[in-house]
Design a protein around this motif. Sequence first.
Motif, PDB file in Angstrom:
ATOM      1  N   PRO A 101      67.405  -7.137   2.984  1.00 54.32           N
ATOM      2  CA  PRO A 101      67.510  -7.601   4.569  1.00 54.32           C
ATOM      3  C   PRO A 101      66.069  -7.753   4.993  1.00 54.32           C
ATOM      4  CG  PRO A 101      68.818  -5.476   3.976  1.00 54.32           C
ATOM      5  CD  PRO A 101      67.722  -5.744   2.801  1.00 54.32           C
ATOM      6  N   ALA A 102      66.261  -9.096   5.871  1.00 55.20           N
ATOM      7  CA  ALA A 102      65.109  -9.806   6.463  1.00 55.20           C
ATOM      8  C   ALA A 102      64.872  -9.513   7.856  1.00 55.20           C
ATOM      9  CB  ALA A 102      65.278 -11.177   6.261  1.00 55.20           C
ATOM     10  N   LEU A 103      65.691  -8.980   8.519  1.00 55.56           N
ATOM     11  CA  LEU A 103      65.331  -9.059   9.955  1.00 55.56           C
ATOM     12  C   LEU A 103      65.684  -7.595  10.504  1.00 55.56           C
ATOM     13  CD1 LEU A 103      67.856 -11.942  11.382  1.00 55.56           C
ATOM     14  CD2 LEU A 103      65.384 -11.923  10.641  1.00 55.56           C
ATOM     15  N   GLU A 104      64.678  -7.169  11.467  1.00 55.69           N
ATOM     16  CA  GLU A 104      64.741  -5.857  12.136  1.00 55.69           C
ATOM     17  C   GLU A 104      64.430  -6.080  13.561  1.00 55.69           C
ATOM     18  OE1 GLU A 104      61.038  -3.117  12.066  1.00 55.69           O
ATOM     19  OE2 GLU A 104      62.282  -2.429  10.323  1.00 55.69           O
ATOM     20  N   LEU A 105      65.440  -5.385  14.460  1.00 62.31           N
ATOM     21  CA  LEU A 105      65.518  -5.485  15.885  1.00 62.31           C
ATOM     22  C   LEU A 105      64.770  -4.323  16.598  1.00 62.31           C
ATOM     23  CD1 LEU A 105      66.475  -7.131  18.520  1.00 62.31           C
ATOM     24  CD2 LEU A 105      68.663  -5.916  18.162  1.00 62.31           C
ATOM     25  N   SER A 131      74.493 -21.670  15.036  1.00 60.67           N
ATOM     26  CA  SER A 131      73.242 -22.297  14.625  1.00 60.67           C
ATOM     27  C   SER A 131      72.200 -21.104  14.570  1.00 60.67           C
ATOM     28  CB  SER A 131      72.986 -23.244  15.808  1.00 60.67           C
ATOM     29  OG  SER A 131      73.759 -24.461  15.748  1.00 60.67           O
ATOM     30  N   TRP A 132      71.974 -20.167  15.485  1.00 64.77           N
ATOM     31  CA  TRP A 132      70.987 -19.143  15.462  1.00 64.77           C
ATOM     32  C   TRP A 132      71.266 -18.417  13.936  1.00 64.77           C
ATOM     33  CZ3 TRP A 132      70.850 -13.645  15.714  1.00 64.77           C
ATOM     34  CH2 TRP A 132      69.358 -13.273  16.088  1.00 64.77           C
ATOM     35  N   VAL A 133      72.220 -18.018  13.595  1.00 60.81           N
ATOM     36  CA  VAL A 133      72.567 -17.444  12.440  1.00 60.81           C
ATOM     37  C   VAL A 133      71.985 -18.181  11.218  1.00 60.81           C
ATOM     38  CG1 VAL A 133      74.239 -16.470  10.715  1.00 60.81           C
ATOM     39  CG2 VAL A 133      74.562 -15.719  13.208  1.00 60.81           C
ATOM     40  N   ASP A 134      72.410 -19.620  11.503  1.00 56.79           N
ATOM     41  CA  ASP A 134      72.078 -20.526  10.218  1.00 56.79           C
ATOM     42  C   ASP A 134      70.723 -20.536  10.108  1.00 56.79           C
ATOM     43  OD1 ASP A 134      74.685 -20.750   9.556  1.00 56.79           O
ATOM     44  OD2 ASP A 134      74.726 -22.902  10.428  1.00 56.79           O
ATOM     45  N   CYS A 135      69.888 -20.606  11.453  1.00 55.44           N
ATOM     46  CA  CYS A 135      68.493 -20.831  11.246  1.00 55.44           C
ATOM     47  C   CYS A 135      67.828 -19.630  10.859  1.00 55.44           C
ATOM     48  CB  CYS A 135      67.946 -20.935  12.705  1.00 55.44           C
ATOM     49  SG  CYS A 135      68.117 -22.786  13.293  1.00 55.44           S
ATOM     50  N   LEU A 136      68.292 -18.256  10.882  1.00 56.84           N
ATOM     51  CA  LEU A 136      67.662 -17.130  10.419  1.00 56.84           C
ATOM     52  C   LEU A 136      68.164 -16.684   9.010  1.00 56.84           C
ATOM     53  CD1 LEU A 136      67.498 -15.319  13.803  1.00 56.84           C
ATOM     54  CD2 LEU A 136      65.575 -16.634  12.794  1.00 56.84           C
ATOM     55  N   SER A 137      68.806 -17.443   8.533  1.00 58.11           N
ATOM     56  CA  SER A 137      69.799 -16.981   7.290  1.00 58.11           C
ATOM     57  C   SER A 137      68.761 -17.254   5.923  1.00 58.11           C
ATOM     58  CB  SER A 137      70.982 -17.407   7.226  1.00 58.11           C
ATOM     59  OG  SER A 137      71.725 -16.746   8.119  1.00 58.11           O
ATOM     60  N   TYR A 138      67.694 -18.045   6.199  1.00 55.57           N
ATOM     61  CA  TYR A 138      67.088 -18.739   5.215  1.00 55.57           C
ATOM     62  C   TYR A 138      65.605 -18.694   5.253  1.00 55.57           C
ATOM     63  CZ  TYR A 138      71.729 -20.201   4.345  1.00 55.57           C
ATOM     64  OH  TYR A 138      73.229 -20.359   4.073  1.00 55.57           O
ATOM     65  N   ILE A 182      72.471 -10.046  13.788  1.00 53.77           N
ATOM     66  CA  ILE A 182      71.571  -9.571  13.048  1.00 53.77           C
ATOM     67  C   ILE A 182      72.063  -8.913  11.535  1.00 53.77           C
ATOM     68  CG2 ILE A 182      69.503  -8.071  12.711  1.00 53.77           C
ATOM     69  CD1 ILE A 182      68.420  -9.326  15.499  1.00 53.77           C
ATOM     70  N   ILE A 183      72.825  -7.792  12.037  1.00 51.12           N
ATOM     71  CA  ILE A 183      73.797  -7.131  10.948  1.00 51.12           C
ATOM     72  C   ILE A 183      74.180  -7.978  10.022  1.00 51.12           C
ATOM     73  CG2 ILE A 183      75.547  -5.664  10.333  1.00 51.12           C
ATOM     74  CD1 ILE A 183      74.825  -4.386  13.292  1.00 51.12           C
ATOM     75  N   GLY A 184      75.086  -9.055  10.644  1.00 48.59           N
ATOM     76  CA  GLY A 184      75.594 -10.043   9.643  1.00 48.59           C
ATOM     77  C   GLY A 184      74.636 -10.859   8.770  1.00 48.59           C
ATOM     78  N   ILE A 185      73.499 -11.303   9.238  1.00 46.80           N
ATOM     79  CA  ILE A 185      72.647 -11.948   8.742  1.00 46.80           C
ATOM     80  C   ILE A 185      71.619 -11.098   7.571  1.00 46.80           C
ATOM     81  CG2 ILE A 185      70.197 -13.095   8.866  1.00 46.80           C
ATOM     82  CD1 ILE A 185      71.117 -13.935  11.692  1.00 46.80           C
ATOM     83  N   ASN A 186      71.862  -9.865   7.715  1.00 51.79           N
ATOM     84  CA  ASN A 186      71.237  -8.922   6.871  1.00 51.79           C
ATOM     85  C   ASN A 186      72.096  -8.872   5.630  1.00 51.79           C
ATOM     86  OD1 ASN A 186      68.368  -8.572   7.650  1.00 51.79           O
ATOM     87  ND2 ASN A 186      69.074  -6.719   9.042  1.00 51.79           N
ATOM     88  N   GLU A 187      73.269  -8.753   5.890  1.00 53.92           N
ATOM     89  CA  GLU A 187      74.541  -8.551   4.906  1.00 53.92           C
ATOM     90  C   GLU A 187      74.564  -9.882   4.055  1.00 53.92           C
ATOM     91  OE1 GLU A 187      77.952  -7.452   7.039  1.00 53.92           O
ATOM     92  OE2 GLU A 187      77.509  -5.683   7.328  1.00 53.92           O
ATOM     93  N   ARG A 188      74.225 -11.177   4.767  1.00 59.53           N
ATOM     94  CA  ARG A 188      74.228 -12.327   3.823  1.00 59.53           C
ATOM     95  C   ARG A 188      72.845 -12.341   3.061  1.00 59.53           C
ATOM     96  NH1 ARG A 188      74.274 -18.136   7.143  1.00 59.53           N
ATOM     97  NH2 ARG A 188      76.455 -17.439   7.278  1.00 59.53           N
ATOM     98  N   TYR A 189      71.678 -11.686   3.396  1.00 58.25           N
ATOM     99  CA  TYR A 189      70.738 -11.610   2.577  1.00 58.25           C
ATOM    100  C   TYR A 189      70.826 -10.569   1.256  1.00 58.25           C
ATOM    101  CZ  TYR A 189      67.284 -14.047   5.259  1.00 58.25           C
ATOM    102  OH  TYR A 189      66.550 -15.183   5.881  1.00 58.25           O
ATOM    103  N   GLU A 190      71.821  -9.514   1.691  1.00 63.54           N
ATOM    104  CA  GLU A 190      72.078  -8.497   0.404  1.00 63.54           C
ATOM    105  C   GLU A 190      73.026  -9.327  -0.599  1.00 63.54           C
ATOM    106  OE1 GLU A 190      73.462  -5.392   2.894  1.00 63.54           O
ATOM    107  OE2 GLU A 190      71.352  -4.241   2.619  1.00 63.54           O
TER     108      GLU A 190
END
Length: 108
Positions: A101-105, A37-44, A87-95
């Motif tokens: 990539p949308a997230l930076e930690l 759910s965390w990944v889904d919420c931050l993927s869009y 976060i790495i996976g989410i950024n790969e999804r954006y790419e």
Amino acid sequence: MATVELNGAAITDAESFHVESQRAFGFPDSYAHTMDSWVDCLSYLRDEDGMSSVRLKKDEVLHIVVTHSEALRERAPDVLEEMAFCIIGINERYEDYGEKPALELELR
């Protein structure tokens, strides 16, 4: 650049991570308190899906700052590791969608 702060001192386990994330990111009441759910919420974050109170403009980056990161690392290192991995996976999804990539930690 948008910034969201997670209080690492408030995170002691997976459940408290999700409670803190829901507060910080403005996840909806239906948020399931899982990493999926965390990944889904931050993927869009650049879409109008209402899964977070954060909305990014095209090519904007969300700076996720974990304050008191040493406390988090000591009490729940697995949570911190999984968050960084996701976060790495989410950024790969954006790419994969042809976006920047949308997230930076940042750990403070």
